[in-house]
Scaffold this active site. Structure first.
Site, short mmCIF file in Angstrom:
data_model
loop_
_atom_site.label_atom_id
_atom_site.label_comp_id
_atom_site.label_asym_id
_atom_site.label_seq_id
_atom_site.Cartn_x
_atom_site.Cartn_y
_atom_site.Cartn_z
N ASP A 144 1.92 20.43 -20.20
CA ASP A 144 1.24 19.15 -20.45
C ASP A 144 2.21 18.32 -21.29
O ASP A 144 2.37 18.55 -22.49
CB ASP A 144 -0.07 19.39 -21.21
CG ASP A 144 -0.83 18.10 -21.47
OD1 ASP A 144 -0.20 17.02 -21.45
OD2 ASP A 144 -2.05 18.16 -21.70
N LYS B 231 0.08 7.83 -23.45
CA LYS B 231 0.51 8.17 -24.81
C LYS B 231 2.01 7.87 -24.95
O LYS B 231 2.38 6.72 -25.09
CB LYS B 231 0.20 9.65 -25.10
CG LYS B 231 -1.27 9.94 -25.39
CD LYS B 231 -2.12 9.95 -24.17
CE LYS B 231 -3.46 10.61 -24.38
NZ LYS B 231 -4.28 10.54 -23.15
N ARG C 56 -13.15 15.66 -33.71
CA ARG C 56 -12.45 16.72 -32.98
C ARG C 56 -12.90 18.05 -33.58
O ARG C 56 -12.18 18.75 -34.24
CB ARG C 56 -10.92 16.58 -33.10
CG ARG C 56 -10.37 15.30 -32.50
CD ARG C 56 -10.12 15.32 -30.99
NE ARG C 56 -11.29 15.19 -30.15
CZ ARG C 56 -11.23 15.01 -28.83
NH1 ARG C 56 -10.09 14.89 -28.20
NH2 ARG C 56 -12.33 14.94 -28.12
N TYR D 15 0.84 -1.20 0.00
CA TYR D 15 0.00 0.00 0.00
C TYR D 15 0.88 1.25 0.00
O TYR D 15 0.55 2.24 -0.66
CB TYR D 15 -0.94 0.02 1.21
CG TYR D 15 -1.97 1.12 1.09
CD1 TYR D 15 -3.18 0.88 0.45
CD2 TYR D 15 -1.70 2.41 1.53
CE1 TYR D 15 -4.11 1.90 0.27
CE2 TYR D 15 -2.61 3.43 1.36
CZ TYR D 15 -3.81 3.18 0.73
OH TYR D 15 -4.72 4.19 0.54
N PHE E 49 -18.91 14.83 -25.99
CA PHE E 49 -18.53 13.98 -27.13
C PHE E 49 -18.45 12.51 -26.77
O PHE E 49 -18.64 11.65 -27.62
CB PHE E 49 -17.18 14.45 -27.71
CG PHE E 49 -16.11 14.58 -26.67
CD1 PHE E 49 -15.95 15.78 -26.00
CD2 PHE E 49 -15.30 13.50 -26.33
CE1 PHE E 49 -14.99 15.90 -25.00
CE2 PHE E 49 -14.34 13.62 -25.36
CZ PHE E 49 -14.18 14.82 -24.68
N PHE F 164 -7.38 21.75 -24.43
CA PHE F 164 -7.69 20.32 -24.58
C PHE F 164 -8.91 20.05 -23.69
O PHE F 164 -9.07 20.66 -22.64
CB PHE F 164 -6.51 19.41 -24.20
CG PHE F 164 -6.86 17.98 -24.47
CD1 PHE F 164 -6.95 17.52 -25.77
CD2 PHE F 164 -7.20 17.11 -23.44
CE1 PHE F 164 -7.37 16.22 -26.05
CE2 PHE F 164 -7.61 15.82 -23.72
CZ PHE F 164 -7.69 15.37 -25.02
N THR F 165 -9.74 19.11 -24.13
CA THR F 165 -11.06 18.93 -23.50
C THR F 165 -10.97 18.75 -21.98
O THR F 165 -11.56 19.53 -21.22
CB THR F 165 -11.76 17.71 -24.12
OG1 THR F 165 -10.87 16.59 -24.07
CG2 THR F 165 -12.13 17.98 -25.57
C1 P71 Z 1 -6.78 11.44 -26.71
C2 P71 Z 1 -6.83 11.55 -25.24
C3 P71 Z 1 -7.83 10.74 -24.49
C4 P71 Z 1 -9.10 11.47 -24.60
C5 P71 Z 1 -9.41 12.44 -23.69
C6 P71 Z 1 -10.55 13.20 -23.86
C7 P71 Z 1 -11.35 12.98 -24.96
C8 P71 Z 1 -11.06 11.98 -25.85
C9 P71 Z 1 -9.93 11.22 -25.67
C10 P71 Z 1 -5.90 12.78 -23.43
C11 P71 Z 1 -5.11 13.87 -23.01
C12 P71 Z 1 -4.34 14.63 -23.94
C13 P71 Z 1 -3.63 15.73 -23.53
C14 P71 Z 1 -2.85 16.54 -24.48
C15 P71 Z 1 -4.38 15.37 -21.31
C16 P71 Z 1 -5.11 14.28 -21.66
C17 P71 Z 1 -5.90 13.56 -20.62
N1 P71 Z 1 -6.05 12.47 -24.71
N2 P71 Z 1 -3.67 16.09 -22.22
O1 P71 Z 1 -6.12 12.29 -27.34
O2 P71 Z 1 -4.30 14.30 -25.25
O3 P71 Z 1 -5.25 12.39 -20.28
O4 P71 Z 1 -6.86 10.62 -21.03
O5 P71 Z 1 -4.97 10.10 -19.48
O6 P71 Z 1 -6.90 11.40 -18.68
O7 P71 Z 1 -7.37 10.51 -27.25
P1 P71 Z 1 -6.05 11.06 -19.85
#
Ligand code: P71
Length: 469
Positions: free
Chosen positions: A227, A270, A394, A84, A461, A136-137
């Site tokens: 980021d 990523k 997007r 833990y 979305f 970013f979303t």
């Molecule tokens: C991508 C994602 C995953 C995603 C997130 C939201 C809507 C659709 C798909 C996530 C990112 C990202 C950047 C630049 C932070 C996050 C969040 N991307 N910054 O592109 O691209 O990270 O998904 O691990 O929570 O498909 P998280």
């Protein structure tokens, strides 16, 4: 030679190169027929997020958590220390982040948005501005939920899919200076800088820009947070395109870039080649103390942050693999291969080709559709119907609504993203994808739009539903 056939390298007048790995384990793909795809898409409300992955043939929804781990990472999973508190794997992760990103203090989180939540809650006071190089979303939502007001300060070229500027992720320093002059430095929480800007098409930030940004923010006593989700890919573009960086390694460029910032958050799903995981890292001890206190409320103890020990081990190993020059080159060049094929066929995509995905310009596919008829969502649906390939909207659906007016945000970019997972698909898969895009392109004039019939409150979305017009 008399043959007309040419290898990939010959087509571009150079010797061919290949992936720096071979395949040890495979996962069979399944392709359902057109009638079954029609039904699956209807059941999913024409939203590719709502499809079952069993009904998908080539899955280009995202590069997030979809990469193939190496044999070393899988071996690392077996060394998970599931204590833990104080897991050995946490210390390995901390060491990898210190070595490759250079920040001192590390807080693990279950994925990127967990880290975004923490930094937003700790570093934003209600009513403060958060300037960033395009939204970013999830990032913007957490900033808004913390009471922040996001302000886009990316360069204008980023909003123009046809501009071929090499560093379209750059911050427009004049825009930022005007904001500081108008609102005062104290009303700015921090600058939110992203490497290879996702929503702009995976466009990089130059070292020159981050250096200048650092000077400007330091002058005003404003913090700069990164980021770092696709910062390794950003480093590759710097190496290839920015004067003075050709002979530096990706690892050296990554560390130099991060050195201009006060901290970073990361979706390790990523660049870092893992299926789950993230982190937040800063240089300031006091800030770290606040963050590692808050992480226990939302994620888990500060030495696991919602992750299993084995996940942290895979991440630590993945970080080291992710900065290898031959890996990054192969990854980005595969994306470029698909993009160049489409460009050759005069299919409109965002240029320059970004690091993680090809972004189809849905406005130019469907000039007859209004933005309220969701051109990019329509194109994602059409691609799926044609071949079972899954892509992601997007555009206006992703942009959501303004919290103050309640109206749709209407982004200039109306894009459908073909996102390439790392180390998963081959060149032959890219050829199949390209031909499917070509089929959708050839059918563009007969294509009708969509109407939204269900809209959830947050990040619509993911779960919105549509019907064909
Ligand atoms: C991508 C994602 C995953 C995603 C997130 C939201 C809507 C659709 C798909 C996530 C990112 C990202 C950047 C630049 C932070 C996050 C969040 N991307 N910054 O592109 O691209 O990270 O998904 O691990 O929570 O498909 P998280």
């Amino acid at each position: 030679m008399t043959s007309h056939l040419q290898t990939m390298g010959q087509q571009s007048g150079r010797r061919s190169w290949a992936e720096p790995w071979k395949i040890k384990m495979v996962e069979p793909l399944r392709m359902i027929d057109r009638a079954a795809r029609e039904q699956a898409l209807a059941e999913a409300g024409c939203n590719t997020f709502l499809l079952r992955s069993d009904d998908v043939y080539i899955d280009l929804l995202t590069d997030s958590g979809t990469s193939a781990m190496s044999d070393r990472q899988w071996a690392g999973m077996m060394t998970g220390d599931e204590a833990y508190a104080g897991s050995r794997n946490y210390y390995n992760l901390e060491a990898a982040i210190r070595q490759y990103y250079g920040y001192r203090y590390v807080v693990p989180t279950h994925q990127g948005r967990g880290a975004e939540h923490l930094i937003s809650q700790v570093a934003i006071k209600r009513g403060q501005y958060v300037p960033g190089n395009m939204y970013f979303t999830t990032t913007r939502l957490h900033q808004e939920l913390a009471g922040g007001i996001f302000v886009d300060v990316i360069c204008d070229e980023a909003h123009d899919p046809q501009s071929t500027a090499p560093f379209k992720g750059n911050v427009d320093l004049d825009k930022l200076e005007r904001l500081i002059a108008r609102e005062g430095a104290a009303s700015i929480a921090y600058v939110s800088l992203a490497g290879t800007v996702n929503m702009a098409g995976g466009q990089p930030v130059s070292m020159e820009n981050v250096r200048a940004l650092r000077q400007l923010t330091a002058k005003h006593g404003i913090r700069l947070y990164l980021d770092a989700t696709r910062m390794v890919e950003n480093a590759f573009f710097i190496q290839q395109q920015e004067p003075g960086y050709r002979d530096k390694t990706i690892a050296a460029i990554l560390k130099e870039f991060c050195g201009h910032t006060d901290g970073a958050w990361m979706s390790a799903k990523k660049d870092s080649l893992v299926n789950i995981g993230g982190w937040l890292a800063v240089d300031d001890w006091n800030l770290f103390e606040e963050l590692r206190n808050l992480v226990v409320v939302y994620e888990g103890l500060h030495t696991y942050g919602g992750l299993a020990g084995r996940d942290m081990e895979a991440m630590a190993i993945g970080i080291a693999e992710s900065v290898q020059d031959d890996h990054v080159r192969c990854r980005v060049e595969q994306v470029r291969y698909l993009g160049e094929l489409l460009s050759e066929w005069e299919i409109p995509i965002v240029r320059p080709i970004g690091g993680h995905a090809i972004f189809l310009d849905a406005r130019r596919f469907y000039p007859h559709l209004a933005q309220d008829e969701f051109p990019a969502q329509t194109l994602a649906a059409e691609l799926y119907l044609d071949s079972g390939i899954r892509s992601m909207e997007r555009g206006i659906v992703s942009a959501g609504r303004s919290p103050s007016t309640g109206d749709h945000y209407r982004p200039k970019l109306e894009l459908t993203r073909l996102t390439i997972p790392r180390r998963v698909y081959t060149q032959a898969h890219m050829d199949v994808v390209a031909e499917s895009v070509l089929a959708a392109w050839q059918n563009r004039e007969r294509t009708r739009g969509l109407k939204m019939v269900y809209e959830p409150k947050y990040l619509r979305f993911f779960q919105a539903r549509f019907e064909r017009l």
